[in-house]
Design a protein around this motif. Structure first.
Motif, PDB file in Angstrom:
ATOM      1  N   ASP A  60       1.815  -2.377   9.463  1.00  0.00           N
ATOM      2  CA  ASP A  60       2.350  -1.289  10.268  1.00  0.00           C
ATOM      3  C   ASP A  60       2.753  -0.066   9.456  1.00  0.00           C
ATOM      4  O   ASP A  60       3.144   0.952  10.041  1.00  0.00           O
ATOM      5  CB  ASP A  60       3.562  -1.781  11.078  1.00  0.00           C
ATOM      6  CG  ASP A  60       3.141  -2.371  12.420  1.00  0.00           C
ATOM      7  OD1 ASP A  60       1.995  -2.831  12.521  1.00  0.00           O
ATOM      8  OD2 ASP A  60       3.959  -2.370  13.353  1.00  0.00           O
ATOM      9  N   CYS A  61       2.725  -0.153   8.142  1.00  0.00           N
ATOM     10  CA  CYS A  61       2.920   1.056   7.341  1.00  0.00           C
ATOM     11  C   CYS A  61       2.054   0.989   6.092  1.00  0.00           C
ATOM     12  O   CYS A  61       1.688  -0.089   5.612  1.00  0.00           O
ATOM     13  CB  CYS A  61       4.390   1.285   6.969  1.00  0.00           C
ATOM     14  SG  CYS A  61       5.094   0.079   5.853  1.00  0.00           S
ATOM     15  N   PHE A  62       1.723   2.180   5.616  1.00  0.00           N
ATOM     16  CA  PHE A  62       0.813   2.328   4.491  1.00  0.00           C
ATOM     17  C   PHE A  62       1.109   3.695   3.886  1.00  0.00           C
ATOM     18  O   PHE A  62       1.589   4.589   4.585  1.00  0.00           O
ATOM     19  CB  PHE A  62      -0.639   2.238   4.992  1.00  0.00           C
ATOM     20  CG  PHE A  62      -1.661   2.035   3.919  1.00  0.00           C
ATOM     21  CD1 PHE A  62      -1.748   0.830   3.240  1.00  0.00           C
ATOM     22  CD2 PHE A  62      -2.548   3.046   3.575  1.00  0.00           C
ATOM     23  CE1 PHE A  62      -2.688   0.636   2.246  1.00  0.00           C
ATOM     24  CE2 PHE A  62      -3.494   2.864   2.581  1.00  0.00           C
ATOM     25  CZ  PHE A  62      -3.562   1.652   1.919  1.00  0.00           C
ATOM     26  N   PRO A  63       0.887   3.884   2.586  1.00  0.00           N
ATOM     27  CA  PRO A  63       1.157   5.207   2.007  1.00  0.00           C
ATOM     28  C   PRO A  63       0.551   6.335   2.852  1.00  0.00           C
ATOM     29  O   PRO A  63      -0.553   6.172   3.369  1.00  0.00           O
ATOM     30  CB  PRO A  63       0.488   5.118   0.635  1.00  0.00           C
ATOM     31  CG  PRO A  63       0.557   3.661   0.292  1.00  0.00           C
ATOM     32  CD  PRO A  63       0.372   2.936   1.600  1.00  0.00           C
ATOM     33  N   PRO A  64       1.330   7.417   3.075  1.00  0.00           N
ATOM     34  CA  PRO A  64       2.504   7.850   2.316  1.00  0.00           C
ATOM     35  C   PRO A  64       3.831   7.223   2.729  1.00  0.00           C
ATOM     36  O   PRO A  64       4.860   7.534   2.128  1.00  0.00           O
ATOM     37  CB  PRO A  64       2.535   9.350   2.571  1.00  0.00           C
ATOM     38  CG  PRO A  64       1.984   9.492   3.954  1.00  0.00           C
ATOM     39  CD  PRO A  64       0.896   8.461   4.046  1.00  0.00           C
ATOM     40  N   ASP A  84       7.227   1.266   1.336  1.00  0.00           N
ATOM     41  CA  ASP A  84       8.205   0.204   1.154  1.00  0.00           C
ATOM     42  C   ASP A  84       7.473  -0.928   0.440  1.00  0.00           C
ATOM     43  O   ASP A  84       6.311  -0.783   0.045  1.00  0.00           O
ATOM     44  CB  ASP A  84       8.849  -0.244   2.476  1.00  0.00           C
ATOM     45  CG  ASP A  84       7.858  -0.859   3.457  1.00  0.00           C
ATOM     46  OD1 ASP A  84       6.709  -1.166   3.074  1.00  0.00           O
ATOM     47  OD2 ASP A  84       8.229  -1.039   4.635  1.00  0.00           O
ATOM     48  N   GLY A  85       8.146  -2.050   0.229  1.00  0.00           N
ATOM     49  CA  GLY A  85       7.523  -3.126  -0.533  1.00  0.00           C
ATOM     50  C   GLY A  85       6.258  -3.664   0.092  1.00  0.00           C
ATOM     51  O   GLY A  85       5.281  -3.959  -0.605  1.00  0.00           O
ATOM     52  N   VAL A  86       6.246  -3.791   1.425  1.00  0.00           N
ATOM     53  CA  VAL A  86       5.063  -4.335   2.094  1.00  0.00           C
ATOM     54  C   VAL A  86       3.922  -3.323   2.068  1.00  0.00           C
ATOM     55  O   VAL A  86       2.750  -3.685   1.937  1.00  0.00           O
ATOM     56  CB  VAL A  86       5.398  -4.774   3.528  1.00  0.00           C
ATOM     57  CG1 VAL A  86       4.198  -5.470   4.167  1.00  0.00           C
ATOM     58  CG2 VAL A  86       6.601  -5.709   3.538  1.00  0.00           C
ATOM     59  N   HIS A 144      -0.046  -8.388   7.557  1.00  0.00           N
ATOM     60  CA  HIS A 144       1.183  -8.361   6.762  1.00  0.00           C
ATOM     61  C   HIS A 144       2.401  -8.016   7.614  1.00  0.00           C
ATOM     62  O   HIS A 144       3.484  -7.786   7.071  1.00  0.00           O
ATOM     63  CB  HIS A 144       1.036  -7.355   5.618  1.00  0.00           C
ATOM     64  CG  HIS A 144       0.116  -7.810   4.541  1.00  0.00           C
ATOM     65  ND1 HIS A 144       0.544  -8.533   3.450  1.00  0.00           N
ATOM     66  CD2 HIS A 144      -1.216  -7.679   4.393  1.00  0.00           C
ATOM     67  CE1 HIS A 144      -0.481  -8.809   2.660  1.00  0.00           C
ATOM     68  NE2 HIS A 144      -1.563  -8.309   3.222  1.00  0.00           N
ATOM     69  N   CYS A 145       2.213  -7.990   8.925  1.00  0.00           N
ATOM     70  CA  CYS A 145       3.285  -7.596   9.845  1.00  0.00           C
ATOM     71  C   CYS A 145       2.949  -8.166  11.223  1.00  0.00           C
ATOM     72  O   CYS A 145       1.778  -8.175  11.616  1.00  0.00           O
ATOM     73  CB  CYS A 145       3.352  -6.068   9.890  1.00  0.00           C
ATOM     74  SG  CYS A 145       4.441  -5.392  11.141  1.00  0.00           S
ATOM     75  N   LEU A 158       9.715  -6.381  -3.976  1.00  0.00           N
ATOM     76  CA  LEU A 158       8.745  -6.015  -4.999  1.00  0.00           C
ATOM     77  C   LEU A 158       9.391  -5.157  -6.083  1.00  0.00           C
ATOM     78  O   LEU A 158       9.013  -5.236  -7.257  1.00  0.00           O
ATOM     79  CB  LEU A 158       7.588  -5.255  -4.338  1.00  0.00           C
ATOM     80  CG  LEU A 158       6.299  -5.088  -5.125  1.00  0.00           C
ATOM     81  CD1 LEU A 158       5.713  -6.435  -5.512  1.00  0.00           C
ATOM     82  CD2 LEU A 158       5.290  -4.290  -4.314  1.00  0.00           C
ATOM     83  N   VAL A 159      10.379  -4.350  -5.707  1.00  0.00           N
ATOM     84  CA  VAL A 159      10.999  -3.441  -6.668  1.00  0.00           C
ATOM     85  C   VAL A 159      11.668  -4.184  -7.817  1.00  0.00           C
ATOM     86  O   VAL A 159      11.714  -3.699  -8.946  1.00  0.00           O
ATOM     87  CB  VAL A 159      12.011  -2.509  -5.968  1.00  0.00           C
ATOM     88  CG1 VAL A 159      11.294  -1.477  -5.124  1.00  0.00           C
ATOM     89  CG2 VAL A 159      13.024  -3.301  -5.139  1.00  0.00           C
ATOM     90  N   VAL A 160      12.187  -5.368  -7.561  1.00  0.00           N
ATOM     91  CA  VAL A 160      12.820  -6.158  -8.621  1.00  0.00           C
ATOM     92  C   VAL A 160      11.786  -6.571  -9.661  1.00  0.00           C
ATOM     93  O   VAL A 160      12.037  -6.524 -10.870  1.00  0.00           O
ATOM     94  CB  VAL A 160      13.529  -7.394  -8.030  1.00  0.00           C
ATOM     95  CG1 VAL A 160      13.974  -8.358  -9.132  1.00  0.00           C
ATOM     96  CG2 VAL A 160      14.727  -6.962  -7.191  1.00  0.00           C
ATOM     97  N   ARG A 161      10.595  -6.935  -9.203  1.00  0.00           N
ATOM     98  CA  ARG A 161       9.525  -7.331 -10.126  1.00  0.00           C
ATOM     99  C   ARG A 161       8.965  -6.113 -10.866  1.00  0.00           C
ATOM    100  O   ARG A 161       8.585  -6.213 -12.029  1.00  0.00           O
ATOM    101  CB  ARG A 161       8.418  -8.057  -9.359  1.00  0.00           C
ATOM    102  CG  ARG A 161       8.877  -9.397  -8.786  1.00  0.00           C
ATOM    103  CD  ARG A 161       7.779 -10.066  -7.979  1.00  0.00           C
ATOM    104  NE  ARG A 161       8.223 -11.324  -7.400  1.00  0.00           N
ATOM    105  CZ  ARG A 161       8.113 -12.518  -7.971  1.00  0.00           C
ATOM    106  NH1 ARG A 161       7.547 -12.609  -9.164  1.00  0.00           N
ATOM    107  NH2 ARG A 161       8.555 -13.611  -7.379  1.00  0.00           N
ATOM    108  N   GLU A 162       8.922  -4.973 -10.189  1.00  0.00           N
ATOM    109  CA  GLU A 162       8.460  -3.762 -10.863  1.00  0.00           C
ATOM    110  C   GLU A 162       9.416  -3.350 -11.970  1.00  0.00           C
ATOM    111  O   GLU A 162       8.993  -2.983 -13.075  1.00  0.00           O
ATOM    112  CB  GLU A 162       8.281  -2.636  -9.840  1.00  0.00           C
ATOM    113  CG  GLU A 162       7.133  -2.883  -8.874  1.00  0.00           C
ATOM    114  CD  GLU A 162       6.970  -1.793  -7.832  1.00  0.00           C
ATOM    115  OE1 GLU A 162       5.910  -1.751  -7.184  1.00  0.00           O
ATOM    116  OE2 GLU A 162       7.898  -0.979  -7.667  1.00  0.00           O
TER     117      GLU A 162
END
Length: 393
Positions: free
Chosen positions: A7-11, A14-16, A93-94, A301-305
Motif C-alpha cells: 500500500d505504499c512505495f517510494p516516495p 517506511d520500513g515496509v 506485503h500489506c 528495518l531502521v535498526v538493522r540499517e
C-alpha cells in the motif's frame, strides 16, 4: 511475472516501503520478471526503477500523512493494464487495498499468494476507532486475509506472536529482511567525514532517530528523556515525518531542547524526511547511538540499517522489535520509562568503548544484504510455483 503488492512505495517511505523496493530491485536484477503494484502518490517517479510499477487511483488518508487509501476498482486504465500482466505468483506485503487485490488475482488465476505480516495493525485501529467491536472486526478481516494465503512470512520469529494474538492459527515461515548498507565500508575516518557533511558537531556524541514521526513509536519518551540530560553534551537528530511531526517540534521547544547555546548549537534538530539512500547512510554512519524505544514496531528495518553502520540501538526491554538484541552485545535495552531511558543514555555516553563493542556486534549479527535475501526469496518463489502447479494439475 512476480507481483509485489504493497500500500505504499517510494516516495512514501517506511520500513515496509523500503522492503518492497529492495525486493523489487534485487529480484529484478536476479530474475527480471518482477513488478510492483501500489497506490498512486504525488511526486511519484518510477522512470528509473528498472522494473514496472503499476499504480492505481488513491486518496490521502486523514491524520496519516503521507499515506494513501488505494481504490484499484475505480481505476479502469489500471484494471486493463493489470489484466494484461501474466502473473505466476503474487506477494502481498500489506492486507489492505493492495493485499485484497493480490488475493483476488491469486484466486481468479489459480496462482500462489505469499503474504508477509509486518505491522501491529491493532494499535493503528485503536487510535482511529474507539469502538472495540469495530477494531475486533477489522482484526478478524486481517486474520481471514492471512488464512487465505498459500504461505505466510514473518521477518523475525517474535513477529509471529503478534499474528497469533490476533487469532491466526496457521503456519508461518521466517524470512529475514535485508539491508542495503550491509556491504558498505565503515571506519572512524568515514564516520568523521559523515558528520562534517551533515554539519554535526564533531566534539559531541550524536544520537539519532529515523522513522515515522508518530506517538506510537514512543518519540515522546525520547524527547522527555533527553530533557533530563541537561548536564550531558549531545546532538540529537530526528529524520522522518508523520502526523506528529509538528507536535514533536513544539514539545522539543517547550522542553528547551531547541534553544541555541553560546555557540549556536541546539541539542535537538529535526531534519525532515530523507529520500536519498546515500544521504541516509551518512546519517546512520555519523551517529553513535540509535534511539528506538518503540513498543509499536515488529521488526524495524531502521535498526538493522543503523547496525550496518556500526551504530547500536537503544530499545525498549520486552518489545517485539528488541527480540534480536542482546543487551551490551549488539545493542542496548532499557525499561520504557523516562527515568530508565534517560539513565541508560547517560551511562552509555560515558562508556564509548561499550558503544563501540555493541556497534561491532550489531554489524556482525543484524546486517544481512538484500542481495543475499533476494536469492533465498527467489528460490522460495520458484519452489512454491512448482508445488502449486503440481497441486493444480
Amino acid at each position: 511475472m512476480i507481483g509485489l503488492f504493497n500500500d505504499c512505495f517510494p516516495p512514501i517511505m517506511d520500513g515496509v516501503s523500503v522492503t518492497t523496493s529492495n525486493y523489487a530491485k534485487w529480484l529484478s536484477r536476479l530474475r527480471g520478471d518482477v513488478c510492483v503494484v501500489t497506490p498512486n502518490a504525488p511526486e511519484a517517479d518510477d522512470s528509473k526503477t528498472g522494473y514496472p510499477v503499476l499504480r492505481y487511483f488513491s486518496l490521502p488518508i486523514p491524520m496519516r500523512r503521507p499515506y494513501r487509501y488505494g481504490m484499484p476498482q475505480a481505476d479502469l486504465m489500471f484494471q486493463h493494464r493489470i489484466g494484461q500482466t501474466p502473473f505466476s505468483l503474487v506477494h502481498a506485503h500489506c492486507p489492505f487495498s493492495s493485499g485484497e487485490l493480490a488475493l483476488g488475482i491469486a484466486s481468479s488465476r489459480h496462482i500462489p499468494l505469499v503474504a508477509t505480516f509486518h505491522s501491529k495493525y491493532r494499535t493503528d485501529f485503536e487510535r482511529v476507532f474507539r469502538n472495540k467491536y469495530v477494531v475486533d472486526y477489522l482484526i478478524q478481516k486481517i486474520v481471514s486475509f492471512y488464512n487465505q494465503a498459500d504461505e505466510v512470512w514473518i521477518p523475525q520469529e517474535s513477529v509471529g506472536e503478534t499474528l497469533l494474538e490476533y487469532g491466526y492459527k496457521g503456519r508461518m515461515e521466517v524470512v529475514d529482511n535485508g539491508n542495503d548498507f550491509a556491504s558498505t565500508p565503515y571506519s572512524p575516518e568515514l564516520k568523521a567525514e559523515a558528520r562534517r557533511s551533515l554539519r554535526i558537531n564533531a566534539d559531541m556524541p550524536m544520537l539519532l532517530f529515523v522513522g515515522q514521526h508518530i506517538w506510537e513509536k514512543n518519540v515522546g519518551l525520547i524527547l522527555q528523556s533527553l530533557a533530563r540530560l541537561r548536564h550531558v553534551s549531545f546532538s540529537m537528530v530526528f529524520v522522518g515525518t508523520g502526523y506528529a511531526a509538528e507536535m514533536m517540534r513544539r514539545m522539543a521547544d517547550d522542553l528547551g531542547l531547541t534553544v541555541p547555546d553560546g555557540n549556536g548549537h541546539v541539542r535537538v534538530r529535526f531534519d525532515g524526511p530523507v529520500y536519498d539512500r546515500e544521504t541516509m547512510r551518512r546519517y546512520y554512519l555519523a551517529a553513535d547511538l540509535f534511539l528506538f524505544p518503540s513498543l509499536y514496531d515488529n521488526a524495524p528495518l531502521v535498526v538493522r540499517e543503523a547496525a550496518a553502520m556500526h551504530t547500536p540501538a537503544v530499545m525498549a526491554e520486552g518489545s517485539t522489535a528488541a527480540s534480536v538484541v542482546a543487551d551490551g552485545q549488539n545493542g542496548f535495552l532499557s525499561k520504557p520509562d523516562v527515568e530508565s531511558f534517560a539513565h541508560k543514555i547517560e551511562s552509555l555516553l560515558s562508556s564509548p568503548l561499550a558503544i563501540e563493542r555493541a556497534g561491532a556486534g550489531a554489524a556482525h549479527t543484524l546486517a544481512r544484504s538484500w542481495e543475499d535475501i533476494a536469492g533465498e526469496v527467489s528460490d522460495r518463489y520458484d519452489h512454491l510455483i512448482r508445488r502449486y502447479e503440481t497441486k493444480v494439475v
